[in-house]
Design a protein around this motif. Sequence first.
Motif, short mmCIF file in Angstrom:
data_model
loop_
_atom_site.label_atom_id
_atom_site.label_comp_id
_atom_site.label_asym_id
_atom_site.label_seq_id
_atom_site.Cartn_x
_atom_site.Cartn_y
_atom_site.Cartn_z
N LEU A 129 -67.26 -52.69 4.80
CA LEU A 129 -67.34 -53.98 5.48
C LEU A 129 -67.52 -55.13 4.49
O LEU A 129 -68.16 -54.96 3.45
N PRO A 130 -66.99 -56.31 4.82
CA PRO A 130 -67.25 -57.49 3.98
C PRO A 130 -68.73 -57.84 3.96
O PRO A 130 -69.46 -57.53 4.89
N ARG A 131 -69.14 -58.52 2.91
CA ARG A 131 -70.56 -58.86 2.78
C ARG A 131 -71.03 -59.77 3.92
O ARG A 131 -72.18 -59.68 4.35
N ASP A 132 -70.16 -60.67 4.38
CA ASP A 132 -70.52 -61.55 5.49
C ASP A 132 -70.93 -60.75 6.71
O ASP A 132 -71.93 -61.06 7.39
N VAL A 133 -70.15 -59.73 7.02
CA VAL A 133 -70.42 -58.91 8.19
C VAL A 133 -71.71 -58.12 8.00
O VAL A 133 -72.54 -58.02 8.92
N LEU A 134 -71.90 -57.58 6.80
CA LEU A 134 -73.13 -56.83 6.52
C LEU A 134 -74.36 -57.72 6.67
O LEU A 134 -75.38 -57.29 7.21
N LEU A 135 -74.26 -58.96 6.20
CA LEU A 135 -75.40 -59.88 6.32
C LEU A 135 -75.71 -60.17 7.78
O LEU A 135 -76.88 -60.14 8.19
N ALA A 136 -74.68 -60.44 8.58
CA ALA A 136 -74.91 -60.71 10.00
C ALA A 136 -75.52 -59.50 10.69
O ALA A 136 -76.48 -59.63 11.47
N TYR A 137 -74.98 -58.32 10.43
CA TYR A 137 -75.52 -57.10 11.04
C TYR A 137 -76.97 -56.89 10.63
O TYR A 137 -77.81 -56.46 11.43
N SER A 138 -77.29 -57.17 9.36
CA SER A 138 -78.65 -56.98 8.88
C SER A 138 -79.63 -57.89 9.63
O SER A 138 -80.75 -57.47 9.96
N VAL A 139 -79.20 -59.12 9.91
CA VAL A 139 -80.08 -60.05 10.63
C VAL A 139 -80.34 -59.56 12.05
O VAL A 139 -81.49 -59.51 12.50
N TYR A 170 -65.95 -64.96 8.06
CA TYR A 170 -66.35 -63.88 8.96
C TYR A 170 -67.74 -64.17 9.54
O TYR A 170 -67.97 -64.02 10.75
N PHE A 171 -68.65 -64.57 8.67
CA PHE A 171 -70.02 -64.84 9.12
C PHE A 171 -70.03 -65.99 10.12
O PHE A 171 -70.66 -65.91 11.18
N ARG A 172 -69.35 -67.09 9.79
CA ARG A 172 -69.33 -68.24 10.69
C ARG A 172 -68.64 -67.91 12.01
O ARG A 172 -69.04 -68.39 13.07
N GLY A 173 -67.61 -67.08 11.95
CA GLY A 173 -66.95 -66.66 13.19
C GLY A 173 -67.86 -65.82 14.07
O GLY A 173 -67.86 -65.96 15.30
N ILE A 174 -68.66 -64.95 13.45
CA ILE A 174 -69.64 -64.16 14.20
C ILE A 174 -70.66 -65.08 14.86
O ILE A 174 -71.05 -64.87 16.02
N VAL A 175 -71.11 -66.10 14.13
CA VAL A 175 -72.07 -67.05 14.69
C VAL A 175 -71.49 -67.74 15.92
O VAL A 175 -72.17 -67.90 16.94
N ALA A 176 -70.22 -68.14 15.85
CA ALA A 176 -69.59 -68.82 16.98
C ALA A 176 -69.45 -67.89 18.18
O ALA A 176 -69.79 -68.26 19.31
N CYS A 177 -68.96 -66.68 17.95
CA CYS A 177 -68.76 -65.73 19.06
C CYS A 177 -70.09 -65.33 19.69
O CYS A 177 -70.22 -65.33 20.92
N CYS A 178 -71.07 -65.00 18.86
CA CYS A 178 -72.37 -64.58 19.41
C CYS A 178 -73.10 -65.76 20.04
O CYS A 178 -73.91 -65.56 20.95
N GLY A 179 -72.84 -66.97 19.57
CA GLY A 179 -73.41 -68.13 20.22
C GLY A 179 -72.90 -68.28 21.64
O GLY A 179 -73.67 -68.56 22.57
N ALA A 180 -71.61 -68.09 21.81
CA ALA A 180 -71.03 -68.18 23.15
C ALA A 180 -71.62 -67.12 24.07
O ALA A 180 -71.99 -67.40 25.22
N THR A 181 -71.74 -65.90 23.58
CA THR A 181 -72.25 -64.83 24.44
C THR A 181 -73.75 -64.97 24.70
O THR A 181 -74.23 -64.55 25.74
N THR A 182 -74.47 -65.58 23.75
CA THR A 182 -75.90 -65.84 23.99
C THR A 182 -76.07 -66.80 25.16
O THR A 182 -76.90 -66.59 26.06
N ALA A 183 -75.26 -67.86 25.17
CA ALA A 183 -75.34 -68.83 26.27
C ALA A 183 -74.87 -68.20 27.58
O ALA A 183 -75.51 -68.39 28.63
N ILE A 184 -73.79 -67.45 27.54
CA ILE A 184 -73.28 -66.81 28.76
C ILE A 184 -74.33 -65.85 29.33
O ILE A 184 -74.60 -65.83 30.54
#
Length: 329
Positions: A129-139, A170-184
């Motif tokens: 996995l890219p480092r961005d994805v690993l960082l997001a998963y770790s959080v 990748y990290f910023r895209g995860i933030v956007a997608c998970c932000g939408a699902t958090t609100a939903i």
Amino acid sequence: RGGSASPKDGLMWLCWQAWDLVVHLLPGVLMLYWHGPPSSRGPFVPAGIAAVAASLPLNILWLWSLGGSLPMQPGGTWAVRRRLWPWGLRLSETNAVYGVEPLLPDGAWAWIYGSHWLVCAVWAACLTLPRDVLLAYSVFMGHGLLWLPFTNAWWTVFLIAVFSSGVGPYFRGIVACCGATTAIGWYGTQMLIPYALPCLLGVWIFEPVERRAPTWVSSRILRLKGSNAVINLFRFGDLFLHFFPTLTAMVLFRGDISRGSALASLPCNLLYLASTRSTKFADTNLIYGVKPEPPAHVWTFIYGSHLAFCGCVFLACCARELVDGAAVA
């Protein structure tokens, strides 16, 4: 033995602990240092993945071999009598080799075997996995281990994306997608069970005040409990916790939403759930403390809406790429 332990017993115990560090911890650390996942992709990655794949079933192969050497059990099929895992051999029968007394609970054996698979999975993730994805998963997994709300995890990745220049698309895209699902998930839950917000106010604000604040303070604050004006005030304040921040993330990072980031966002809530050591969606309420217990379909909606949204975004990105490719051709 009865009575108090002597200093000699304490010294012996410390010696055994030191010996255990030498026998188990030190070799493991050295092996990780010498042969652990590389810091970047390279020619050794395929070999590393093959090593992980070969390592994954080793503890089960050992257990299966143990089952073949144990005495046959009465009754049942031949596989059960021969203790061929997973039909007839329990993880706890590993104690036939170790002889631990008193017997360890089943959860301990599940951890012993499951941690092996977890390490292999993490190792494979570090290799692929890219480092961005690993960082997001770790959080997300770190917040799950600490039993902190999912919103806290999203706020952490959001702040990292806003204030750190070291993260990628990748990290910023995860933030956007998970932000939408958090609100939903949050606002959908309030529609399904309107008592969610008032209950959370009680659990997270009024109850701690009642337990810990001085009486002259808590008595004044508790008078506000159940007040419609207070609830509406918190509904307004909640806009700055859930609605506006998630909307900001989607606007700021909309250009980073891609097929890859949507696919990487897909398991974030399940990784969070697994990190809490929960066995079902409803166990999440052990963190939040909503009373009465929300119906099962609420938790299905919360987790399912995340998977559905990320899946739809992934398909939309794939379709857009196909259309753009056809237009160029």
